[in-house]
Design a protein around this motif. Structure first.
Motif, PDB file in Angstrom:
ATOM      1  N   LEU A   1       0.819  -1.203   0.000  1.00 60.19           N
ATOM      2  CA  LEU A   1       0.000   0.000   0.000  1.00 60.19           C
ATOM      3  C   LEU A   1       0.858   1.261   0.000  1.00 60.19           C
ATOM      4  O   LEU A   1       0.615   2.193  -0.775  1.00 60.19           O
ATOM      5  CB  LEU A   1      -0.928   0.005   1.221  1.00 60.19           C
ATOM      6  CG  LEU A   1      -2.215  -0.816   1.134  1.00 60.19           C
ATOM      7  CD1 LEU A   1      -2.946  -0.784   2.470  1.00 60.19           C
ATOM      8  CD2 LEU A   1      -3.116  -0.307   0.022  1.00 60.19           C
ATOM      9  N   PHE A   2       1.858   1.293   0.867  1.00 68.96           N
ATOM     10  CA  PHE A   2       2.673   2.505   0.994  1.00 68.96           C
ATOM     11  C   PHE A   2       3.401   2.827  -0.301  1.00 68.96           C
ATOM     12  O   PHE A   2       3.341   3.961  -0.799  1.00 68.96           O
ATOM     13  CB  PHE A   2       3.676   2.335   2.136  1.00 68.96           C
ATOM     14  CG  PHE A   2       4.598   3.512   2.294  1.00 68.96           C
ATOM     15  CD1 PHE A   2       4.144   4.694   2.870  1.00 68.96           C
ATOM     16  CD2 PHE A   2       5.908   3.447   1.860  1.00 68.96           C
ATOM     17  CE1 PHE A   2       4.989   5.795   3.000  1.00 68.96           C
ATOM     18  CE2 PHE A   2       6.767   4.536   1.984  1.00 68.96           C
ATOM     19  CZ  PHE A   2       6.301   5.713   2.561  1.00 68.96           C
ATOM     20  N   VAL A   3       4.093   1.854  -0.863  1.00 70.09           N
ATOM     21  CA  VAL A   3       4.891   2.112  -2.067  1.00 70.09           C
ATOM     22  C   VAL A   3       3.986   2.376  -3.266  1.00 70.09           C
ATOM     23  O   VAL A   3       4.256   3.278  -4.076  1.00 70.09           O
ATOM     24  CB  VAL A   3       5.842   0.934  -2.351  1.00 70.09           C
ATOM     25  CG1 VAL A   3       6.656   1.204  -3.614  1.00 70.09           C
ATOM     26  CG2 VAL A   3       6.781   0.704  -1.171  1.00 70.09           C
ATOM     27  N   TRP A   4       2.918   1.617  -3.403  1.00 70.84           N
ATOM     28  CA  TRP A   4       2.015   1.796  -4.539  1.00 70.84           C
ATOM     29  C   TRP A   4       1.380   3.189  -4.516  1.00 70.84           C
ATOM     30  O   TRP A   4       1.370   3.903  -5.525  1.00 70.84           O
ATOM     31  CB  TRP A   4       0.942   0.718  -4.513  1.00 70.84           C
ATOM     32  CG  TRP A   4       0.094   0.652  -5.750  1.00 70.84           C
ATOM     33  CD1 TRP A   4       0.461   0.995  -7.022  1.00 70.84           C
ATOM     34  CD2 TRP A   4      -1.262   0.212  -5.834  1.00 70.84           C
ATOM     35  NE1 TRP A   4      -0.590   0.802  -7.900  1.00 70.84           N
ATOM     36  CE2 TRP A   4      -1.648   0.319  -7.198  1.00 70.84           C
ATOM     37  CE3 TRP A   4      -2.173  -0.257  -4.899  1.00 70.84           C
ATOM     38  CZ2 TRP A   4      -2.929  -0.028  -7.627  1.00 70.84           C
ATOM     39  CZ3 TRP A   4      -3.432  -0.621  -5.330  1.00 70.84           C
ATOM     40  CH2 TRP A   4      -3.806  -0.502  -6.683  1.00 70.84           C
ATOM     41  N   ILE A   5       0.851   3.588  -3.355  1.00 74.51           N
ATOM     42  CA  ILE A   5       0.240   4.915  -3.251  1.00 74.51           C
ATOM     43  C   ILE A   5       1.292   6.001  -3.432  1.00 74.51           C
ATOM     44  O   ILE A   5       1.033   7.032  -4.066  1.00 74.51           O
ATOM     45  CB  ILE A   5      -0.476   5.065  -1.905  1.00 74.51           C
ATOM     46  CG1 ILE A   5      -1.651   4.083  -1.819  1.00 74.51           C
ATOM     47  CG2 ILE A   5      -0.987   6.493  -1.709  1.00 74.51           C
ATOM     48  CD1 ILE A   5      -2.327   4.048  -0.472  1.00 74.51           C
ATOM     49  N   LEU A   6       2.495   5.788  -2.886  1.00 77.82           N
ATOM     50  CA  LEU A   6       3.575   6.766  -3.043  1.00 77.82           C
ATOM     51  C   LEU A   6       3.914   6.967  -4.515  1.00 77.82           C
ATOM     52  O   LEU A   6       4.073   8.107  -4.969  1.00 77.82           O
ATOM     53  CB  LEU A   6       4.809   6.295  -2.277  1.00 77.82           C
ATOM     54  CG  LEU A   6       6.031   7.213  -2.343  1.00 77.82           C
ATOM     55  CD1 LEU A   6       5.734   8.550  -1.689  1.00 77.82           C
ATOM     56  CD2 LEU A   6       7.240   6.543  -1.691  1.00 77.82           C
ATOM     57  N   PHE A   7       4.000   5.888  -5.278  1.00 76.38           N
ATOM     58  CA  PHE A   7       4.307   5.994  -6.705  1.00 76.38           C
ATOM     59  C   PHE A   7       3.188   6.709  -7.458  1.00 76.38           C
ATOM     60  O   PHE A   7       3.447   7.545  -8.326  1.00 76.38           O
ATOM     61  CB  PHE A   7       4.537   4.602  -7.304  1.00 76.38           C
ATOM     62  CG  PHE A   7       5.895   4.022  -7.018  1.00 76.38           C
ATOM     63  CD1 PHE A   7       6.790   4.703  -6.221  1.00 76.38           C
ATOM     64  CD2 PHE A   7       6.274   2.788  -7.521  1.00 76.38           C
ATOM     65  CE1 PHE A   7       8.049   4.179  -5.948  1.00 76.38           C
ATOM     66  CE2 PHE A   7       7.518   2.250  -7.262  1.00 76.38           C
ATOM     67  CZ  PHE A   7       8.404   2.952  -6.463  1.00 76.38           C
ATOM     68  N   MET A   8       1.938   6.380  -7.136  1.00 74.40           N
ATOM     69  CA  MET A   8       0.824   7.044  -7.814  1.00 74.40           C
ATOM     70  C   MET A   8       0.774   8.529  -7.463  1.00 74.40           C
ATOM     71  O   MET A   8       0.559   9.379  -8.341  1.00 74.40           O
ATOM     72  CB  MET A   8      -0.501   6.363  -7.438  1.00 74.40           C
ATOM     73  CG  MET A   8      -0.666   4.983  -8.034  1.00 74.40           C
ATOM     74  SD  MET A   8      -2.341   4.303  -7.851  1.00 74.40           S
ATOM     75  CE  MET A   8      -2.374   3.975  -6.085  1.00 74.40           C
ATOM     76  N   ASN A   9       0.993   8.856  -6.194  1.00 75.56           N
ATOM     77  CA  ASN A   9       1.009  10.264  -5.787  1.00 75.56           C
ATOM     78  C   ASN A   9       2.163  11.019  -6.440  1.00 75.56           C
ATOM     79  O   ASN A   9       2.037  12.201  -6.776  1.00 75.56           O
ATOM     80  CB  ASN A   9       1.126  10.374  -4.269  1.00 75.56           C
ATOM     81  CG  ASN A   9      -0.126   9.941  -3.545  1.00 75.56           C
ATOM     82  OD1 ASN A   9      -1.165   9.700  -4.163  1.00 75.56           O
ATOM     83  ND2 ASN A   9      -0.049   9.835  -2.237  1.00 75.56           N
ATOM     84  N   ALA A  10       3.303  10.357  -6.598  1.00 77.39           N
ATOM     85  CA  ALA A  10       4.503  11.019  -7.117  1.00 77.39           C
ATOM     86  C   ALA A  10       4.341  11.473  -8.565  1.00 77.39           C
ATOM     87  O   ALA A  10       5.075  12.363  -9.024  1.00 77.39           O
ATOM     88  CB  ALA A  10       5.711  10.092  -6.999  1.00 77.39           C
TER      89      ALA A  10
END
Length: 275
Positions: free
Chosen positions: A114-123
């Motif tokens: 969740l953390f990495v996936w959302i971080l990549f989408m937000n980035a």
């Protein structure tokens, strides 16, 4: 502002906030249909192709990067990618240990995903707002929103997935009877207050996915709107405002991924607790 400028400004904002939609959508219109009749024939349900495409792409990027780091891992001097991956894994491991109080080997991998996936989408928000629409317009695509988390359908979809896990572990750990007793006898442990407890606890339970989805969506969407408004300013003003806002938004991008992840772990920890 002149009438012509108002029209062009309104169109610019609407165009950048429009999803590439397949199927009938009562708000966003018919992105891939030539007429209203054709859109209705395509069906009631709509699919935001850009949201689906970019979210899947970020998921695949996450898998590829972590797989590459895992295959190239060494006990010697680590490279930059291995260092970054180990830092993220250690961070999520410490977060899970301090927040999750049950025994479940799947929670830490879920939190990491969740953390990495959302971080990549937000980035993706860090990219200039005009790059995506202009590039894809040259390829014949009218609309393109490249930040999936600015679409409430994406954030609500993830939140509903988390909600499903909350219900699953509540029933698995506590049983049907235990979960029912928790809903009916909390916070007031008296049979006369069971109706009040049920209303209170069910509302509290249903609010969890809604708050998860709307918090992430609201912050990302608001940031996107500000980027769009900055892009409409004169060229000299864009660089004065856009760069500081983009730097500040790096913090927002990371913070929102962290909040979604930590709340998920907290909710799942509560689902594993016996009362």
């Amino acid at each position: 502002m002149a009438a012509g400028n108002e029209v062009s400004t309104t169109y610019y904002i609407q165009h950048h906030l429009q999803n590439l939609t397949f199927g009938h959508h009562p708000v966003n219109g018919w992105s891939l249909a030539h007429s209203a009749e054709e859109a209705v024939e395509m069906g009631f349900w709509a699919i935001h192709l850009d949201t689906m495409g970019w979210s899947i792409a970020m998921g695949l990027l996450f898998i590829w990067l972590f797989r590459k780091a895992g295959k190239a891992a060494t006990t010697g001097v680590p490279g930059g990618l291995q260092n970054a991956v180990e830092m993220v894994v250690e961070f999520i491991e410490n977060l899970t240990r301090s927040t999750f109080h049950g025994r479940n080997p799947h929670i830490a991998p879920l939190a990491l995903t969740l953390f990495v996936w959302i971080l990549f989408m937000n980035a993706l928000k860090i990219l200039p707002v005009d790059y995506g629409p202009v590039l894809f317009s040259k390829l014949g695509v009218d609309y393109m929103k490249i930040v999936p988390t600015t679409d409430v359908n994406a954030t609500l979809g993830m939140a509903l997935g988390v909600f499903g896990l909350i219900l699953y572990y509540n029933f698995k750990v506590k049983g049907v009877g235990g979960f029912a007793r928790e809903l009916s006898l909390t916070p007031f442990n008296h049979w006369a207050l069971i109706p009040f407890n049920l209303v209170l606890e069910i509302v509290s339970l249903l609010v969890k996915p809604f708050s998860l989805a709307m918090r992430l969506f609201g912050n990302m969407f608001a940031g996107e709107v500000i980027f769009i408004l900055i892009a409409m300013l004169p060229f000299w003003a864009i660089w004065i405002l856009d760069v500081p806002w983009a730097i500040f938004h790096i913090l927002v991008v990371t913070l929102q991924a962290f909040i979604f992840t930590v709340l998920t772990v907290v909710y799942l920890s509560a689902a594993h607790e016996h009362h």
